[in-house]
Each structure stands twice: as structure tokens, then as C-alpha cells.
Write a protein that holds these residues in place. Structure first.
Motif, PDB file in Angstrom:
ATOM      1  N   SER A 193       0.847  -1.186   0.000  1.00  0.00           N
ATOM      2  CA  SER A 193       0.000   0.000   0.000  1.00  0.00           C
ATOM      3  C   SER A 193       0.878   1.230   0.000  1.00  0.00           C
ATOM      4  O   SER A 193       2.020   1.195   0.466  1.00  0.00           O
ATOM      5  N   CYS A 194       0.350   2.332  -0.520  1.00  0.00           N
ATOM      6  CA  CYS A 194       1.047   3.605  -0.400  1.00  0.00           C
ATOM      7  C   CYS A 194       0.026   4.734  -0.347  1.00  0.00           C
ATOM      8  O   CYS A 194      -1.154   4.542  -0.671  1.00  0.00           O
TER       9      CYS A 194
ATOM     10  N   TYR B 244      -2.997   3.610  -2.717  1.00  0.00           N
ATOM     11  CA  TYR B 244      -2.907   2.406  -3.536  1.00  0.00           C
ATOM     12  C   TYR B 244      -2.951   1.212  -2.595  1.00  0.00           C
ATOM     13  O   TYR B 244      -2.356   1.246  -1.510  1.00  0.00           O
ATOM     14  N   TYR B 245      -3.639   0.158  -3.037  1.00  0.00           N
ATOM     15  CA  TYR B 245      -3.637  -1.104  -2.305  1.00  0.00           C
ATOM     16  C   TYR B 245      -3.423  -2.247  -3.282  1.00  0.00           C
ATOM     17  O   TYR B 245      -4.027  -2.269  -4.359  1.00  0.00           O
ATOM     18  N   ALA B 246      -2.604  -3.197  -2.901  1.00  0.00           N
ATOM     19  CA  ALA B 246      -2.480  -4.418  -3.676  1.00  0.00           C
ATOM     20  C   ALA B 246      -3.817  -5.152  -3.633  1.00  0.00           C
ATOM     21  O   ALA B 246      -4.554  -5.072  -2.644  1.00  0.00           O
TER      22      ALA B 246
ATOM     23  N   ILE C  49       5.411   1.856  -7.516  1.00  0.00           N
ATOM     24  CA  ILE C  49       3.955   1.775  -7.402  1.00  0.00           C
ATOM     25  C   ILE C  49       3.374   2.884  -8.253  1.00  0.00           C
ATOM     26  O   ILE C  49       3.876   4.017  -8.221  1.00  0.00           O
ATOM     27  N   GLU C  50       2.309   2.583  -8.990  1.00  0.00           N
ATOM     28  CA  GLU C  50       1.626   3.624  -9.745  1.00  0.00           C
ATOM     29  C   GLU C  50       0.633   4.325  -8.825  1.00  0.00           C
ATOM     30  O   GLU C  50      -0.292   3.704  -8.292  1.00  0.00           O
TER      31      GLU C  50
END
Length: 132
Positions: free
Chosen positions: A48-49, A58-60, A110-111
Motif C-alpha cells: 500500500s502507499c 494504492y492497495y495491492a 507503485i503507480e
């Protein structure tokens, strides 16, 4: 720059943990923050970011709906609330930032908001073990 991750431990499946990361040595509110994890024998995974302002996350796919990332720019802290934990969440979790560097451990891209963001780790991770 230092990123001190804490809050890991042993928890039963279905349980919860909250990871914390204390950041120092950087203008915290200018940089995205996040979490990567790595389990023995598995590839490193972006978990996550969160953007510098906190407005984008963002989450996987593997953690969507179960994990929540947040940050407190006044305290230079980032958090990862982990609920409904599964044995496959077992890993060392690393706190990361997109602070530009040539000396930290590069973790991956990470996008975020349609842009690729390169994250690096500046400290030790924290072990999360999910087991009955």
C-alpha cells in the motif's frame, strides 16, 4: 533519513494489527509513504502507499478491503491498519518513502495517481506472523 517501523507480532487468522512508521530526517509532508512486504521464498510485494497529502492511496489486490493506510503529517507518522489477517499475510513489512536517494534500499515502483513512484526503505522492517 530514518524510517522506524513497529507494531508487528504474532496474531491468529482473522485478527488485526496496526503497523506504525516514524519518519525523521525528511520534510515528511512532501513525500509519499508506503509499505512493502517480503516473505521467505517469495518475491517482494508492494502492499500500500499514500500520497504526500493523503488524498490518494494504492492497495495491492491481495489486501484491498482488509488493510487501510493513513498518515499524520503533524506527527511524521504513517500507519497500516491490517484487519482480517490471513496466514499469507505473514512477512516482514517495510516502511518506504519516495524521498530521492542513491543510498537506501530500493524496494520497487507503485503507480499512484497514474504516475510511477519509486519507493525505498530506510530502516528495518517489522515481522508480522499470522498463525493459529
Amino acid at each position: 533519513v530514518q524510517l522506524q517501523a513497529s507494531g508487528g507480532g504474532l496474531v491468529q487468522p482473522g485478527g488485526s494489527l496496526k503497523l506504525s512508521c516514524a519518519a525523521s530526517g525528511l520534510s515528511f509532508n512532501y513525500y509519499a509513504m508506503g509499505w512493502f512486504r517480503q516473505a521467505p521464498g517469495k518475491e517482494r510485494e508492494a502492499v500500500s502507499c499514500i500520497s504526500a497529502s493523503g488524498s490518494s492511496q494504492y492497495y495491492a489486490d491481495s489486501v484491498k478491503g482488509r488493510f487501510t493506510i493513513s498518515r499524520d503529517n503533524a506527527k511524521n507518522m504513517v500507519y497500516l491498519q491490517m484487519d482480517s489477517l490471513k496466514p499469507e499475510d505473514t512477512a516482514v513489512y517495510y516502511c518506504v518513502t519516495d524521498y530521492p536517494t542513491s543510498s537506501a534500499r530500493i524496494m520497487g515502483v507503485i503507480e499512484l495517481d497514474g504516475n510511477p513512484v519509486l519507493f525505498a526503505s530506510w530502516g528495518q522492517g517489522t515481522q508480522v506472523t499470522v498463525s493459529s
